[in-house]
Design a protein around this motif. Structure first.
Motif, short mmCIF file in Angstrom:
data_model
loop_
_atom_site.label_atom_id
_atom_site.label_comp_id
_atom_site.label_asym_id
_atom_site.label_seq_id
_atom_site.Cartn_x
_atom_site.Cartn_y
_atom_site.Cartn_z
N ILE A 153 -9.01 -0.83 -1.06
CA ILE A 153 -7.76 -1.20 -0.41
C ILE A 153 -8.04 -1.99 0.86
CG2 ILE A 153 -5.72 -0.34 0.80
CD1 ILE A 153 -5.52 1.86 -1.35
N CYS B 298 -0.89 -1.04 -4.62
CA CYS B 298 -2.08 -0.20 -4.63
C CYS B 298 -1.77 1.11 -3.91
CB CYS B 298 -3.25 -0.93 -3.97
SG CYS B 298 -2.97 -1.42 -2.26
N GLY B 299 -2.65 2.10 -4.08
CA GLY B 299 -2.46 3.40 -3.44
C GLY B 299 -2.39 4.51 -4.47
N PHE C 202 2.78 -1.27 4.32
CA PHE C 202 2.48 0.12 4.01
C PHE C 202 3.81 0.82 3.76
CE2 PHE C 202 -1.12 -1.41 6.33
CZ PHE C 202 -2.20 -0.74 5.79
N VAL D 26 0.87 -1.18 0.00
CA VAL D 26 0.00 0.00 0.00
C VAL D 26 0.90 1.23 0.00
CG1 VAL D 26 -1.86 1.22 1.19
CG2 VAL D 26 -1.72 -1.29 1.34
#
Length: 184
Positions: free
Chosen positions: A34, A120-121, A50, A7
């Motif tokens: 997410i 993702c992000g 993250f 992320v």
């Protein structure tokens, strides 16, 4: 093949503190997909990582059009509370676009026996793409999760994805939706 969910840059400055109103609404729209991806990943025992901007005040990147944000040690550089981060998740701060650049992410993934990252992000043409390409450059497979990423404009997001959808790096670099990734 074990997958890790990566992320990117879902920090308070981008989602909650309105430093970037042009991206905040787009980033907030990613929270649900997410979080869904994160929950599915945990159910499959996939690591959740993250990776967030962690700039120093006065960083050279701020000499470009990029507004100062996500300054190391500030509340704005923390992972947004809108995301379902848990104690077992990892946090990898990054000084540049890629989650791999000058971090130990590659070694960590190898230690965890991960062969693929699902990225993702925000922002598709910058931090998402450089992280995915660096993953491939370090012999991991990568998936850019189409409906869990965004850019400052829809055209920028879609144009970036189209460059790699079934391109010459396929299947080392794939473009998939959350549903497609989870259906595997």
């Amino acid at each position: 093949m074990k997958t890790a969910v990566l992320v990117i840059d879902m920090v308070k400055d981008n989602l909650e503190l309105s430093h970037f109103p042009q991206i905040a609404d787009r980033a907030k729209a990613l929270v649900e997909p997410i979080n869904r991806l994160i929950q599915e990943a945990r159910g499959r025992d996939w690591p959740v990582i993250f990776s967030t901007d962690s700039f120093l005040k006065g960083d050279a990147l701020f000499q470009a059009r990029m507004k100062e944000h996500s300054i190391r040690g500030t509340q704005g550089a923390e992972v947004s509370g809108l995301l379902e981060m848990e104690d077992g998740d990892m946090w990898v701060p990054k000084r540049r676009f890629s989650a791999f650049f000058k971090t130990d992410l590659d070694q960590t993934l190898r230690f965890m026996e991960v062969g693929r990252v699902a990225v993702c992000g925000i922002m598709t043409p910058y931090c998402i793409l450089t992280s995915a390409l660096d993953a491939v450059a370090q012999d991991f497979r990568a998936v850019i999760v189409e409906d869990a990423t965004t850019a400052y404009r829809d055209e920028a997001h879609q144009n970036c994805l189209e460059l790699y959808r079934n391109g010459p790096l396929y299947p080392l670099l794939e473009i998939k939706t959350v549903a497609e990734l989870m259906a595997e």
